[in-house]
Design a protein around this motif. Structure first.
Motif, mmCIF file in Angstrom:
data_model
loop_
_atom_site.group_PDB
_atom_site.id
_atom_site.type_symbol
_atom_site.label_atom_id
_atom_site.label_comp_id
_atom_site.label_asym_id
_atom_site.label_seq_id
_atom_site.Cartn_x
_atom_site.Cartn_y
_atom_site.Cartn_z
ATOM 1 N N GLN A 45 22.078 62.408 46.999
ATOM 2 C CA GLN A 45 23.062 61.973 47.656
ATOM 3 C C GLN A 45 23.062 60.831 48.892
ATOM 4 O O GLN A 45 22.228 61.222 49.574
ATOM 5 C CB GLN A 45 23.920 63.349 48.144
ATOM 6 C CG GLN A 45 25.420 62.993 48.543
ATOM 7 C CD GLN A 45 26.322 64.244 49.089
ATOM 8 O OE1 GLN A 45 25.450 65.203 49.607
ATOM 9 N NE2 GLN A 45 27.488 64.114 48.862
ATOM 10 N N ALA A 60 17.699 64.838 48.283
ATOM 11 C CA ALA A 60 17.252 65.147 47.109
ATOM 12 C C ALA A 60 18.117 66.636 46.857
ATOM 13 O O ALA A 60 17.707 67.606 47.750
ATOM 14 C CB ALA A 60 15.993 65.063 47.024
ATOM 15 N N VAL A 93 9.771 69.620 43.541
ATOM 16 C CA VAL A 93 10.809 68.818 44.073
ATOM 17 C C VAL A 93 10.189 67.779 45.207
ATOM 18 O O VAL A 93 10.549 66.600 45.122
ATOM 19 C CB VAL A 93 11.819 69.632 44.895
ATOM 20 C CG1 VAL A 93 12.657 68.737 45.774
ATOM 21 C CG2 VAL A 93 12.440 70.718 43.964
ATOM 22 N N GLN A 121 7.950 77.823 51.958
ATOM 23 C CA GLN A 121 7.070 76.556 51.917
ATOM 24 C C GLN A 121 6.792 76.157 53.237
ATOM 25 O O GLN A 121 5.618 75.758 53.472
ATOM 26 C CB GLN A 121 8.054 75.409 51.169
ATOM 27 C CG GLN A 121 8.170 75.584 49.745
ATOM 28 C CD GLN A 121 9.107 74.441 49.628
ATOM 29 O OE1 GLN A 121 10.695 74.487 49.697
ATOM 30 N NE2 GLN A 121 8.741 73.320 48.935
ATOM 31 N N ASP A 179 22.478 72.344 58.135
ATOM 32 C CA ASP A 179 23.604 73.180 58.327
ATOM 33 C C ASP A 179 23.613 73.481 59.766
ATOM 34 O O ASP A 179 23.867 74.821 60.313
ATOM 35 C CB ASP A 179 23.278 74.558 57.597
ATOM 36 C CG ASP A 179 22.984 74.284 56.013
ATOM 37 O OD1 ASP A 179 23.492 73.238 55.496
ATOM 38 O OD2 ASP A 179 22.546 74.996 55.337
ATOM 39 N N PHE A 256 31.254 63.655 49.769
ATOM 40 C CA PHE A 256 31.803 63.223 48.753
ATOM 41 C C PHE A 256 33.045 62.092 48.745
ATOM 42 O O PHE A 256 33.077 61.281 47.728
ATOM 43 C CB PHE A 256 32.897 64.457 47.853
ATOM 44 C CG PHE A 256 32.151 65.527 47.536
ATOM 45 C CD1 PHE A 256 30.536 65.771 47.525
ATOM 46 C CD2 PHE A 256 32.952 66.948 47.033
ATOM 47 C CE1 PHE A 256 29.958 66.638 46.782
ATOM 48 C CE2 PHE A 256 32.084 67.958 46.581
ATOM 49 C CZ PHE A 256 30.826 67.804 46.656
HETATM 50 P P1 C2E Z 1 22.302 71.524 51.760
HETATM 51 O O1 C2E Z 1 21.105 71.200 51.871
HETATM 52 O O2 C2E Z 1 23.128 71.646 52.872
HETATM 53 O O3 C2E Z 1 23.005 70.300 50.752
HETATM 54 C C1 C2E Z 1 24.318 69.958 50.874
HETATM 55 C C2 C2E Z 1 25.413 70.446 49.805
HETATM 56 O O4 C2E Z 1 26.694 70.045 50.175
HETATM 57 C C3 C2E Z 1 24.759 70.109 48.380
HETATM 58 O O5 C2E Z 1 25.242 71.170 47.533
HETATM 59 C C4 C2E Z 1 26.029 69.005 48.364
HETATM 60 O O6 C2E Z 1 26.329 68.679 46.759
HETATM 61 C C5 C2E Z 1 27.172 69.781 48.904
HETATM 62 N N1 C2E Z 1 28.137 68.453 49.386
HETATM 63 C C6 C2E Z 1 27.819 67.192 49.954
HETATM 64 N N2 C2E Z 1 29.007 66.784 50.294
HETATM 65 C C7 C2E Z 1 29.724 67.482 50.161
HETATM 66 C C8 C2E Z 1 31.525 67.329 50.219
HETATM 67 O O7 C2E Z 1 32.000 66.283 50.671
HETATM 68 N N3 C2E Z 1 32.038 68.536 49.836
HETATM 69 C C9 C2E Z 1 31.488 69.618 49.463
HETATM 70 N N4 C2E Z 1 32.449 70.680 49.359
HETATM 71 N N5 C2E Z 1 30.104 69.772 49.174
HETATM 72 C C10 C2E Z 1 29.628 68.618 49.578
HETATM 73 P P2 C2E Z 1 24.340 71.676 46.413
HETATM 74 O O8 C2E Z 1 23.646 70.188 45.783
HETATM 75 O O9 C2E Z 1 24.691 72.537 45.432
HETATM 76 O O10 C2E Z 1 23.005 72.479 47.052
HETATM 77 C C11 C2E Z 1 23.266 73.634 47.542
HETATM 78 C C12 C2E Z 1 22.288 73.960 48.762
HETATM 79 O O11 C2E Z 1 21.229 74.308 47.883
HETATM 80 C C13 C2E Z 1 21.732 73.030 49.531
HETATM 81 O O12 C2E Z 1 22.441 72.799 50.644
HETATM 82 C C14 C2E Z 1 20.361 73.503 49.861
HETATM 83 O O13 C2E Z 1 20.382 74.532 50.822
HETATM 84 C C15 C2E Z 1 19.903 74.083 48.604
HETATM 85 N N6 C2E Z 1 19.114 73.276 47.778
HETATM 86 C C16 C2E Z 1 19.300 72.058 46.890
HETATM 87 N N7 C2E Z 1 18.250 71.516 46.796
HETATM 88 C C17 C2E Z 1 17.240 72.271 47.082
HETATM 89 C C18 C2E Z 1 15.692 72.029 46.880
HETATM 90 O O14 C2E Z 1 15.076 71.200 46.325
HETATM 91 N N8 C2E Z 1 14.924 73.069 47.733
HETATM 92 C C19 C2E Z 1 15.510 74.139 48.194
HETATM 93 N N9 C2E Z 1 14.919 74.974 49.199
HETATM 94 N N10 C2E Z 1 16.834 74.178 48.488
HETATM 95 C C20 C2E Z 1 17.666 73.132 47.796
#
Ligand code: C2E
Ligand code: MG
Ligand code: MG
Ligand code: MG
Length: 279
Positions: A45, A60, A93, A121, A179, A256
């Motif tokens: 993103q 990522a 990753v 990690q 966050d 978004f």
């Molecule tokens: P995060 O790190 O806070 O990532 C941002 C999340 O917010 C992402 O969801 C993204 O798609 C979403 N997002 C971004 N912009 C917007 C927006 O304008 N509106 C809304 N409603 N949502 C938005 P995603 O991809 O589903 O990831 C969720 C969480 O999963 C991430 O939150 C992170 O905590 C975890 N995550 C994702 N990839 C990894 C990874 O490779 N390793 C680990 N340990 N955690 C991961």
């Protein structure tokens, strides 16, 4: 024994727990297979400078491209953490994100890539060696790698966290707090720890400017300024939010409004278009 006295109720409860742990166990197995079958993918993103519309970074975000469709991280990261699978998964990753970052750099896009790091990690005794070997192997300049950690990770054992973060910094890697504002940690870590950036949690951006006057976002932006930290707004979806953030001195956003997380090809198209639009 109170539980045994409840007779049938206890049996029922026990059975439910059993079903749950069987489901968890099955999911853990599926995740393990998915990893060896290369079923995980990274989406990226863009992070944008709202004033110039330039791409200043990428995050990522992992997805599981399963036989039943794309599975979001919320459905499996916690399970991967419980089963320690997050260690090999997180390694995958990191390596893939760094490889892609290097590919972008080769194409002329020197764009930093942020990778989410989970607690296990972060606390792994091998994390420093792992990062070093991945940077060496992929040949990614360390300043193009950023690690996102949550406040929760910094809560216990300050000395240990401080030494891990300094180690990352010594390698040239950037650190951001993900966050921000949702954890329970004390703010004192901002002056103690080697941190570069804070990401305002989506929940504080959401209502701006209608249901919320943005007070918390403003306070976080000011706090970041006082500690000389970069600040980025997460979950930006509307032009009104952008106006508000720019007026209040936050210039970077991820959300978004600009782009959803994109696969590699979509991202490359987005970057090319953005380059053309910016002349
Ligand atoms: P995060 O790190 O806070 O990532 C941002 C999340 O917010 C992402 O969801 C993204 O798609 C979403 N997002 C971004 N912009 C917007 C927006 O304008 N509106 C809304 N409603 N949502 C938005 P995603 O991809 O589903 O990831 C969720 C969480 O999963 C991430 O939150 C992170 O905590 C975890 N995550 C994702 N990839 C990894 C990874 O490779 N390793 C680990 N340990 N955690 C991961
Ligand atoms: Mg993140
Ligand atoms: Mg976040
Ligand atoms: Mg999150």
């Amino acid at each position: 024994n109170v539980k045994a006295n409840k007779g049938r109720r206890f049996e029922f409860y026990d059975k439910e727990i059993n079903t749950l742990s069987i489901q968890k166990y099955e999911l853990q197995n599926k995740l393990r297979n998915a990893l060896s079958n290369q079923e995980f993918v990274l989406h990226y993103q863009p992070q944008m400078n709202m004033a110039t519309n330039q791409i200043v970074g990428l995050e990522a975000l992992i997805r599981w491209n399963s036989a039943n469709g794309m599975v979001p991280p919320a459905s499996f990261i916690a399970i991967a953490e419980e089963s320690n699978l997050i260690i090999p998964l997180g390694e995958w990753v990191l390596e893939n994100a760094c490889e892609f970052g290097k590919k972008l750099a080769t194409l002329g896009y020197q764009t930093p890539i942020a990778v989410n790091l989970s607690m296990l990690q972060f606390k792994s005794p091998y994390i420093g060696d792992l990062l070093q070997s991945i940077l060496t192997k992929t040949n990614l300049p360390p300043e193009l790698l950023e690690l996102e950690i949550t406040e929760g990770i910094l809560m216990d054992n300050e000395d240990e966290c401080e030494s891990i973060l300094s180690q990352f910094h010594a390698m040239g890697i950037q650190i951001s707090i993900d966050d921000f504002g949702t954890g329970y940690s004390s703010l004192s870590y901002l002056k103690k720890f080697a941190v570069d950036k804070i990401k305002i949690d989506r929940s504080f951006i959401k209502g701006i400017p209608h249901y919320d006057n943005g007070t918390i976002a403003k306070v976080i932006i000011e706090l970041a300024g006082n500690f000389n930290l970069q600040v980025i707004a997460e979950g930006v979806e509307t032009p009104e939010q952008i106006d508000f953030l720019l007026k209040n001195n936050c210039h970077i956003a991820q959300g978004f409004y600009y782009a959803k997380p994109l696969d590699e090809d979509e991202l490359l198209a987005f970057m090319e278009k953005s380059k053309r639009d910016n002349g």
